[in-house]
Design an enzyme around this catalytic site. Structure first.
Site, PDB file in Angstrom:
ATOM      1  N   SER A   1      32.110  18.223  45.498  1.00 33.70           N
ATOM      2  CA  SER A   1      32.725  19.437  44.947  1.00 33.70           C
ATOM      3  C   SER A   1      32.150  20.649  44.721  1.00 33.70           C
ATOM      4  O   SER A   1      30.879  20.326  44.485  1.00 33.70           O
ATOM      5  CB  SER A   1      33.436  19.070  43.667  1.00 33.70           C
ATOM      6  OG  SER A   1      34.074  20.201  43.001  1.00 33.70           O
TER       7      SER A   1
ATOM      8  N   TYR B   1      32.615  15.418  35.216  1.00 34.25           N
ATOM      9  CA  TYR B   1      32.990  15.280  36.681  1.00 34.25           C
ATOM     10  C   TYR B   1      31.982  15.931  37.289  1.00 34.25           C
ATOM     11  O   TYR B   1      31.658  15.519  38.597  1.00 34.25           O
ATOM     12  CB  TYR B   1      34.217  15.875  36.741  1.00 34.25           C
ATOM     13  CG  TYR B   1      34.970  16.254  38.002  1.00 34.25           C
ATOM     14  CD1 TYR B   1      35.646  15.239  38.716  1.00 34.25           C
ATOM     15  CD2 TYR B   1      34.712  17.332  38.697  1.00 34.25           C
ATOM     16  CE1 TYR B   1      36.132  15.507  39.978  1.00 34.25           C
ATOM     17  CE2 TYR B   1      35.059  17.623  40.067  1.00 34.25           C
ATOM     18  CZ  TYR B   1      35.847  16.478  40.645  1.00 34.25           C
ATOM     19  OH  TYR B   1      36.539  16.888  41.894  1.00 34.25           O
TER      20      TYR B   1
HETATM   21  N1  NAD Z   1      41.804  18.637  44.899  1.00 34.09           N
HETATM   22  C1  NAD Z   1      40.876  19.409  44.892  1.00 34.09           C
HETATM   23  O1  NAD Z   1      41.109  20.614  44.702  1.00 34.09           O
HETATM   24  C2  NAD Z   1      39.472  18.973  44.764  1.00 34.09           C
HETATM   25  C3  NAD Z   1      38.348  20.079  44.909  1.00 34.09           C
HETATM   26  C4  NAD Z   1      36.961  19.553  44.883  1.00 34.09           C
HETATM   27  C5  NAD Z   1      36.707  17.982  45.302  1.00 34.09           C
HETATM   28  N2  NAD Z   1      37.752  17.164  45.157  1.00 34.09           N
HETATM   29  C6  NAD Z   1      37.340  15.732  45.537  1.00 34.09           C
HETATM   30  O2  NAD Z   1      38.194  15.305  46.771  1.00 34.09           O
HETATM   31  C7  NAD Z   1      38.255  13.921  46.308  1.00 34.09           C
HETATM   32  C8  NAD Z   1      40.136  13.650  46.533  1.00 34.09           C
HETATM   33  O3  NAD Z   1      40.593  14.583  45.557  1.00 34.09           O
HETATM   34  P1  NAD Z   1      42.247  14.730  45.637  1.00 34.09           P
HETATM   35  O4  NAD Z   1      42.607  15.867  45.021  1.00 34.09           O
HETATM   36  O5  NAD Z   1      42.706  14.178  46.814  1.00 34.09           O
HETATM   37  O6  NAD Z   1      42.517  13.407  44.445  1.00 34.09           O
HETATM   38  P2  NAD Z   1      43.795  12.857  43.988  1.00 34.09           P
HETATM   39  O7  NAD Z   1      43.856  12.490  42.617  1.00 34.09           O
HETATM   40  O8  NAD Z   1      45.076  13.705  44.361  1.00 34.09           O
HETATM   41  O9  NAD Z   1      43.818  11.361  44.854  1.00 34.09           O
HETATM   42  C9  NAD Z   1      42.753  10.484  44.719  1.00 34.09           C
HETATM   43  C10 NAD Z   1      42.941   9.064  45.037  1.00 34.09           C
HETATM   44  O10 NAD Z   1      41.956   8.020  44.854  1.00 34.09           O
HETATM   45  C11 NAD Z   1      42.707   6.940  44.219  1.00 34.09           C
HETATM   46  N3  NAD Z   1      41.709   6.527  43.017  1.00 34.09           N
HETATM   47  C12 NAD Z   1      41.601   6.989  41.781  1.00 34.09           C
HETATM   48  N4  NAD Z   1      40.678   6.168  41.376  1.00 34.09           N
HETATM   49  C13 NAD Z   1      40.246   5.099  42.335  1.00 34.09           C
HETATM   50  C14 NAD Z   1      39.494   3.855  42.197  1.00 34.09           C
HETATM   51  N5  NAD Z   1      38.969   3.399  41.148  1.00 34.09           N
HETATM   52  N6  NAD Z   1      39.499   3.081  43.403  1.00 34.09           N
HETATM   53  C15 NAD Z   1      40.257   3.207  44.472  1.00 34.09           C
HETATM   54  N7  NAD Z   1      40.980   4.626  44.374  1.00 34.09           N
HETATM   55  C16 NAD Z   1      40.912   5.384  43.284  1.00 34.09           C
HETATM   56  C17 NAD Z   1      44.058   7.498  43.589  1.00 34.09           C
HETATM   57  O11 NAD Z   1      44.780   6.236  43.424  1.00 34.09           O
HETATM   58  C18 NAD Z   1      44.379   8.317  44.524  1.00 34.09           C
HETATM   59  O12 NAD Z   1      45.198   7.997  45.400  1.00 34.09           O
HETATM   60  C19 NAD Z   1      37.763  13.357  45.060  1.00 34.09           C
HETATM   61  O13 NAD Z   1      36.641  12.928  45.326  1.00 34.09           O
HETATM   62  C20 NAD Z   1      37.946  15.010  44.418  1.00 34.09           C
HETATM   63  O14 NAD Z   1      36.817  14.881  43.368  1.00 34.09           O
HETATM   64  C21 NAD Z   1      38.894  17.452  45.052  1.00 34.09           C
END
Ligand code: NAD
Length: 267
Positions: A153, A166
């Site tokens: 991120s 985080y």
């Molecule tokens: N959305 C954003 O703005 C953003 C920005 C920067 C980085 N990220 C990173 O991108 C990645 C995905 O983010 P997102 O927004 O799609 O997240 P989200 O919360 O929408 O989806 C995450 C998914 O991971 C699953 N999950 C959570 N814990 C788990 C575990 N212990 N084992 C297996 N599955 C698990 C959840 O059930 C969910 O389906 C993450 O690593 C997040 O940190 C997201």
């Protein structure tokens, strides 16, 4: 010999014949990545701790003519991750790409942060990646090829008052990426991570909808970005496809910003 795209024939899909496992693929960026990988010809294992979500994504891929397998597992559990990776290898006879995407985001100022929340964040966001790599690497070393991608991120390199823990896990992924790229490059394995800014996932949309004036909140956040918007999940998914594909054959040890210029701006 390098072949230029389209030279001497029809364009191939970017991940034709590849076997990929994407964690946290039940929704958001992982869902978009799973669908994009499948559209580019990969067999995709959709791993999520939410069984129904994983099955929904895998079924949707199969209905569009792709190959997919749903796996219900928690990335922070060693045995579950070992079994998941073995299952994919046994089913498809190869293990080419691991995308470490699953993460949790628990907000709070550091001095008020619960120890249990600290442990959960480290367990999912960092130990989960360690476990995936630990079990995927021996298979990739045997094949003498493989790609490991992790979703870090912008908060791995910049601060947010409510997301210190985080951010610490995301910074750790950048360091892990560099050391693994150095250690496993000689085995034909490339290791990279991406650093997205805000992405329009259900989680982010929910945040806006909870604000007193959602439109004003959107304008304010979008205004921080030189491109004046946040990313669509598919834009992040396409970056992961690129890094997984042979188009990125000489890219390893990188942390690539997918942030519309956010971290480039000081003033
Ligand atoms: N959305 C954003 O703005 C953003 C920005 C920067 C980085 N990220 C990173 O991108 C990645 C995905 O983010 P997102 O927004 O799609 O997240 P989200 O919360 O929408 O989806 C995450 C998914 O991971 C699953 N999950 C959570 N814990 C788990 C575990 N212990 N084992 C297996 N599955 C698990 C959840 O059930 C969910 O389906 C993450 O690593 C997040 O940190 C997201």
């Amino acid at each position: 010999m390098m072949i230029y795209e389209g030279e001497g024939g029809i364009l191939k899909r970017k991940l034709e014949g590849q076997v990929a496992l994407i964690t946290g693929a039940g929704q958001g960026i992982g869902d978009a990545a799973a669908r994009q990988f499948a559209a580019e010809g990969a067999a995709v294992a959709v791993l999520d701790s939410n069984r129904d979500a994983a099955e929904r994504v895998a079924e949707r891929i199969r209905q569009s003519g792709g190959e997919s397998l749903a796996i219900h597992a928690d990335v922070s559990r060693s045995e579950a991750m070992r079994e998941a990776i073995d299952q994919v290898h046994a089913r498809y006879g190869a293990f080419d790409v691991l995308v470490n995407n699953a993460a949790v985001q628990i907000m709070g100022l550091l001095h008020e942060y619960e120890e249990a929340d600290f442990s959960r964040t480290i367990d999912v966001n960092l130990k989960g990646v360690f476990l995936g790599c630990k079990y995927a690497l021996p298979l990739m070393m045997r094949q003498k090829r493989g790609v490991i991608l992790s979703v870090s991120s912008v908060l791995g390199v910049a601060g947010d008052p409510d997301l210190a823990v985080y951010g610490a896990t995301k910074g750790a992924l950048i360091a892990l990426t560099k050391s693994m790229a150095v250690a496993y490059g000689p085995h034909g394995i490339r290791v990279n991570c991406i650093c997205p800014g805000d992405v329009r996932t259900p989680m982010v949309e929910q945040f806006f909808e909870f604000q007193p004036d959602p439109e004003q909140a959107r304008r304010q956040v979008y205004g921080h970005y030189p491109l004046r918007r946040i990313a669509e999940p598919v834009e992040v998914a396409k970056t992961l496809v690129f890094l997984a594909s042979d188009d990125a054959s000489f890219i390893s040890g990188s942390h690539l910003f997918v942030d519309g210029g956010l971290t480039a701006e000081v003033y």
